[in-house]
Enzyme design. Structure first.
Site, PDB file in Angstrom:
ATOM      1  N   ASP A  13       0.854  -1.191   0.000  1.00 11.11           N
ATOM      2  CA  ASP A  13       0.000   0.000   0.000  1.00 11.11           C
ATOM      3  C   ASP A  13       0.887   1.237   0.000  1.00 11.11           C
ATOM      4  O   ASP A  13       2.058   1.176   0.390  1.00 11.11           O
ATOM      5  CB  ASP A  13      -0.929   0.014   1.224  1.00 11.11           C
ATOM      6  CG  ASP A  13      -1.882   1.208   1.187  1.00 11.11           C
ATOM      7  OD1 ASP A  13      -2.527   1.413   0.147  1.00 11.11           O
ATOM      8  OD2 ASP A  13      -1.964   1.957   2.178  1.00 11.11           O
ATOM      9  N   SER A  14       0.298   2.366  -0.385  1.00 12.05           N
ATOM     10  CA  SER A  14       1.040   3.628  -0.352  1.00 12.05           C
ATOM     11  C   SER A  14       1.393   4.002   1.089  1.00 12.05           C
ATOM     12  O   SER A  14       2.294   4.808   1.299  1.00 12.05           O
ATOM     13  CB  SER A  14       0.190   4.734  -0.981  1.00 12.05           C
ATOM     14  OG  SER A  14      -1.057   4.798  -0.325  1.00 12.05           O
ATOM     15  N   TYR A  45      -0.688   8.577  -2.651  1.00 15.01           N
ATOM     16  CA  TYR A  45      -0.629   8.344  -4.088  1.00 15.01           C
ATOM     17  C   TYR A  45      -1.841   8.978  -4.791  1.00 15.01           C
ATOM     18  O   TYR A  45      -1.804   9.217  -5.997  1.00 15.01           O
ATOM     19  CB  TYR A  45      -0.653   6.837  -4.380  1.00 15.01           C
ATOM     20  CG  TYR A  45       0.676   6.115  -4.203  1.00 15.01           C
ATOM     21  CD1 TYR A  45       1.739   6.682  -3.501  1.00 15.01           C
ATOM     22  CD2 TYR A  45       0.853   4.844  -4.757  1.00 15.01           C
ATOM     23  CE1 TYR A  45       2.935   5.994  -3.351  1.00 15.01           C
ATOM     24  CE2 TYR A  45       2.051   4.159  -4.617  1.00 15.01           C
ATOM     25  CZ  TYR A  45       3.093   4.729  -3.911  1.00 15.01           C
ATOM     26  OH  TYR A  45       4.267   4.040  -3.779  1.00 15.01           O
ATOM     27  N   GLY A  46      -2.913   9.195  -4.028  1.00 15.52           N
ATOM     28  CA  GLY A  46      -4.195   9.657  -4.593  1.00 15.52           C
ATOM     29  C   GLY A  46      -4.094  10.791  -5.599  1.00 15.52           C
ATOM     30  O   GLY A  46      -4.675  10.725  -6.672  1.00 15.52           O
ATOM     31  N   CYS A  76      -3.780  -1.187  -2.345  1.00  9.71           N
ATOM     32  CA  CYS A  76      -4.082   0.231  -2.553  1.00  9.71           C
ATOM     33  C   CYS A  76      -4.966   0.379  -3.799  1.00  9.71           C
ATOM     34  O   CYS A  76      -4.609  -0.097  -4.880  1.00  9.71           O
ATOM     35  CB  CYS A  76      -2.751   0.949  -2.767  1.00  9.71           C
ATOM     36  SG  CYS A  76      -2.880   2.688  -3.126  1.00  9.71           S
ATOM     37  N   ASN A  77      -6.102   1.043  -3.650  1.00 10.36           N
ATOM     38  CA  ASN A  77      -6.987   1.243  -4.799  1.00 10.36           C
ATOM     39  C   ASN A  77      -6.336   2.104  -5.870  1.00 10.36           C
ATOM     40  O   ASN A  77      -6.487   1.849  -7.068  1.00 10.36           O
ATOM     41  CB  ASN A  77      -8.293   1.909  -4.352  1.00 10.36           C
ATOM     42  CG  ASN A  77      -9.246   0.920  -3.729  1.00 10.36           C
ATOM     43  OD1 ASN A  77     -10.070   0.326  -4.403  1.00 10.36           O
ATOM     44  ND2 ASN A  77      -9.124   0.710  -2.423  1.00 10.36           N
ATOM     45  N   GLU A 161      -5.304   9.712   8.219  1.00  7.54           N
ATOM     46  CA  GLU A 161      -3.857   9.712   8.499  1.00  7.54           C
ATOM     47  C   GLU A 161      -3.541  10.539   9.746  1.00  7.54           C
ATOM     48  O   GLU A 161      -2.603  10.256  10.469  1.00  7.54           O
ATOM     49  CB  GLU A 161      -3.084  10.299   7.310  1.00  7.54           C
ATOM     50  CG  GLU A 161      -3.087   9.421   6.075  1.00  7.54           C
ATOM     51  CD  GLU A 161      -1.983   8.374   6.074  1.00  7.54           C
ATOM     52  OE1 GLU A 161      -0.917   8.628   6.644  1.00  7.54           O
ATOM     53  OE2 GLU A 161      -2.215   7.288   5.504  1.00  7.54           O
ATOM     54  N   CYS A 195     -11.343   2.921  -1.201  1.00  9.53           N
ATOM     55  CA  CYS A 195     -10.061   3.420  -0.704  1.00  9.53           C
ATOM     56  C   CYS A 195      -9.796   2.720   0.621  1.00  9.53           C
ATOM     57  O   CYS A 195     -10.710   2.559   1.445  1.00  9.53           O
ATOM     58  CB  CYS A 195     -10.116   4.934  -0.511  1.00  9.53           C
ATOM     59  SG  CYS A 195      -8.638   5.587   0.292  1.00  9.53           S
ATOM     60  N   HIS A 197      -8.450   3.565   3.292  1.00 11.12           N
ATOM     61  CA  HIS A 197      -8.603   4.301   4.557  1.00 11.12           C
ATOM     62  C   HIS A 197     -10.053   4.430   5.011  1.00 11.12           C
ATOM     63  O   HIS A 197     -10.308   4.684   6.185  1.00 11.12           O
ATOM     64  CB  HIS A 197      -8.044   5.720   4.410  1.00 11.12           C
ATOM     65  CG  HIS A 197      -6.554   5.794   4.357  1.00 11.12           C
ATOM     66  ND1 HIS A 197      -5.822   5.130   3.409  1.00 11.12           N
ATOM     67  CD2 HIS A 197      -5.671   6.469   5.131  1.00 11.12           C
ATOM     68  CE1 HIS A 197      -4.537   5.395   3.594  1.00 11.12           C
ATOM     69  NE2 HIS A 197      -4.415   6.199   4.630  1.00 11.12           N
TER      70      HIS A 197
HETATM   71  N1  DGL Z   1      -4.184   3.608  -0.251  1.00 11.53           N
HETATM   72  C1  DGL Z   1      -4.808   4.621  -1.072  1.00 11.53           C
HETATM   73  C2  DGL Z   1      -6.030   4.046  -1.790  1.00 11.53           C
HETATM   74  O1  DGL Z   1      -6.580   3.030  -1.425  1.00 11.53           O
HETATM   75  C3  DGL Z   1      -5.193   5.831  -0.267  1.00 11.53           C
HETATM   76  C4  DGL Z   1      -4.022   6.633   0.212  1.00 11.53           C
HETATM   77  C5  DGL Z   1      -3.276   7.373  -0.870  1.00 11.53           C
HETATM   78  O2  DGL Z   1      -3.811   8.304  -1.495  1.00 11.53           O
HETATM   79  O3  DGL Z   1      -2.125   7.020  -1.087  1.00 11.53           O
HETATM   80  O4  DGL Z   1      -6.460   4.624  -2.763  1.00 11.53           O
END
Ligand code: DGL
Length: 277
Positions: A13-14, A45-46, A76-77, A161, A195, A197
């Protein structure tokens, strides 16, 4: 050349969010070994471009393969939306065609037709996931009769976060996005938390939803889908070790990861700091 001996399942994941997916995978398949990697130094990463998300995700997958992982789940999506296909098609055949990289979008999309009665679904995600159109395209391919509406929620990841997900300050942003989504398509009866989170915001999200709308958190479905995948692919299952062992790697400070991970997993974890670029 990556290690050829059987090894763990990699979860990428990011940052921390993938821990919500990892937690369900580990509960569903407790015997397996895992390496969780969070690219906390470069999260989120979003908002990043395709090219950057692809480059970062590729580095992470390569690292997990070098650590002995035989398969990697992009928990991570955003990475699943923007990097998975290119890694599967461009990188994997040259790296090692026996290894696998899987994402979280496909197992989620497979459920849509079963869950939605109105055939109108909403997807909540980061700006990157929603603007990539990945959910809409996958649903369109599998269930062309379903109408999909995406809603980017750029403030939700920072709220989680920063441990503000239960605070009154979160109400404003959650309410605003939910109201906007339902104003665009009032017939929505199923909402995907697209997502990693967002499961931490689930109580708040529910409090702003009219009764009867289902919310889909991905973790348990991704876990069930992985279990099913390994049942259908005994050759991959045979390449996975099972000593009930788990390592956590982060590209940022190990102490910070350990502290926040305990919020996601409700238990302390030991963490190693690494570099992947
Ligand atoms: N893990 C990212 C997702 O599921 C969310 C956090 C990010 O933006 O990196 O999209």
């Amino acid at each position: 050349m990556f290690p050829q001996t059987p090894g763990p399942i990699g979860i990428f994941d990011s940052g921390y969010g993938g821990l919500t997916i990892f937690d369900k995978i580990r509960k569903t398949m407790p015997d397996y070994d895992y390496i969780y990697l969070g690219d906390n130094a470069r999260t989120p990463y979003g908002p990043r471009s395709f090219e950057v998300v692809y480059r970062f995700t590729r580095q992470a997958v390569e690292k997990l393969f070098n650590e002995g992982c035989q398969m990697v789940i992009l928990a991570c999506n955003t990475a699943s939306a923007k990097a998975l296909r290119t890694i599967q098609q461009r990188d994997l055949p040259g790296w090692d065609p026996q290894r696998r990289v899987l994402g979280v979008i496909r197992p989620t999309v497979e459920l849509m037709d079963r869950l939605s009665i109105s055939k109108h679904v909403g997807i909540l995600g980061t700006t990157g996931t929603i603007s990539s159109g990945s959910y809409s395209m996958e649903i369109e391919k599998m269930f062309p009769h379903i109408k999909v509406t995406g809603e980017a929620c750029p403030m939700w990841v920072p709220l989680v976060e920063n441990n503000e997900f239960a605070s009154p300050g979160a109400d404003y942003f959650v309410k605003r996005n939910i109201e906007h989504l339902l104003a665009v398509d009032p017939k929505i009866d199923t909402i995907v938390l697209g997502c990693t989170h967002y499961p931490l915001l689930i109580d708040k999200i529910k409090s702003f939803l009219p009764a009867g709308i289902k919310i889909l958190a991905q973790g348990e479905y991704v876990a069930a889908s992985l279990k099913d995948y390994l049942y259908r692919h005994p050759e991959m299952n045979a390449r996975l070790t099972r000593n009930n062992h788990c390592r956590f790697l982060t590209t940022e400070s190990a102490e910070k990861f350990s502290e926040t991970a305990s919020v996601f997993l409700s238990r302390p974890v030991e963490v190693e700091q690494i570099s992947i670029d």
